[in-house]
Design a protein around this motif. Structure first.
Motif, PDB file in Angstrom:
ATOM      1  N   ARG A 183      20.559  51.891  14.577  1.00 32.05           N
ATOM      2  CA  ARG A 183      20.696  52.552  15.889  1.00 32.05           C
ATOM      3  C   ARG A 183      22.056  52.310  16.525  1.00 32.05           C
TER       4      ARG A 183
ATOM      5  N   GLN B 142      28.507  52.062  19.841  1.00 26.88           N
ATOM      6  CA  GLN B 142      27.731  53.284  19.969  1.00 26.88           C
ATOM      7  C   GLN B 142      26.259  52.920  19.841  1.00 26.88           C
TER       8      GLN B 142
ATOM      9  N   GLY C 120      17.725  57.836  24.520  1.00 31.58           N
ATOM     10  CA  GLY C 120      19.068  58.302  24.820  1.00 31.58           C
ATOM     11  C   GLY C 120      20.152  57.492  24.140  1.00 31.58           C
ATOM     12  N   SER C 121      21.385  57.848  24.445  1.00 29.85           N
ATOM     13  CA  SER C 121      22.546  57.207  23.832  1.00 29.85           C
ATOM     14  C   SER C 121      23.566  56.789  24.884  1.00 29.85           C
TER      15      SER C 121
ATOM     16  N   THR D 119      27.737  54.895  24.850  1.00 31.87           N
ATOM     17  CA  THR D 119      28.841  54.264  24.134  1.00 31.87           C
ATOM     18  C   THR D 119      29.529  53.293  25.075  1.00 31.87           C
TER      19      THR D 119
ATOM     20  N   ASN E  33      22.413  54.369  19.957  1.00 30.51           N
ATOM     21  CA  ASN E  33      21.540  55.535  19.887  1.00 30.51           C
ATOM     22  C   ASN E  33      20.079  55.097  19.908  1.00 30.51           C
ATOM     23  N   SER E  34      19.209  56.043  20.182  1.00 26.58           N
ATOM     24  CA  SER E  34      17.757  55.785  20.186  1.00 26.58           C
ATOM     25  C   SER E  34      17.429  54.546  21.004  1.00 26.58           C
TER      26      SER E  34
END
Length: 126
Positions: A67, A82, A16-17, A19, A84-85
């Motif tokens: 990432r 940010q 998932g991500s 921020t 990610n992964s």
């Protein structure tokens, strides 16, 4: 009064991500490098990414390269991370920190930063 306040942490599944945001006040934001650090239970605080006053980026660990990204908004005086992964090993408390002096470039050392936020917990788990 210099202040940094992180937000955006939480529980996310692997892959998932998230921020993270770092809201700042009380200093001339435009001229300072800001870094993100993290600290997992039982481990030392480690530098992740930094953005300097010229928008140059520096990674301090290859484990997030490709990432994580860092950005800043000089109008809002905010810095963003940010992510990610996300992986379970990304679980940690994440901190933003202000470099000690104006115009200084990024540093991966905790001792190079004089102001810290309270941290935001990121947990990556299924």
């Amino acid at each position: 009064q210099v202040q940094l306040v992180e937000s955006g942490g939480g529980l996310v599944q692997p892959g998932g991500s998230l921020t993270l945001s770092c809201a700042t006040s009380g200093f001339a934001f435009d001229y300072y490098a800001i870094s993100w650090f993290r600290q997992a239970p039982g481990k030392e605080r480690e530098g992740i990414l930094c953005i300097n006053y010229r928008n140059g980026r520096t990674f301090y660990t290859d484990r997030v390269r490709g990432r994580f990204t860092i950005s800043r908004d000089n109008v809002k005086k905010m810095v963003y991370l940010q992510m990610n992964s996300l992986k379970p090993e990304d679980t940690a408390v994440y901190y933003c920190a202000r470099r000690q002096e104006q115009y200084y470039d990024c540093s991966g050392f905790v001792s190079s930063y004089d102001s810290w936020g309270q941290g935001t917990q990121v947990t990556v788990s299924s």
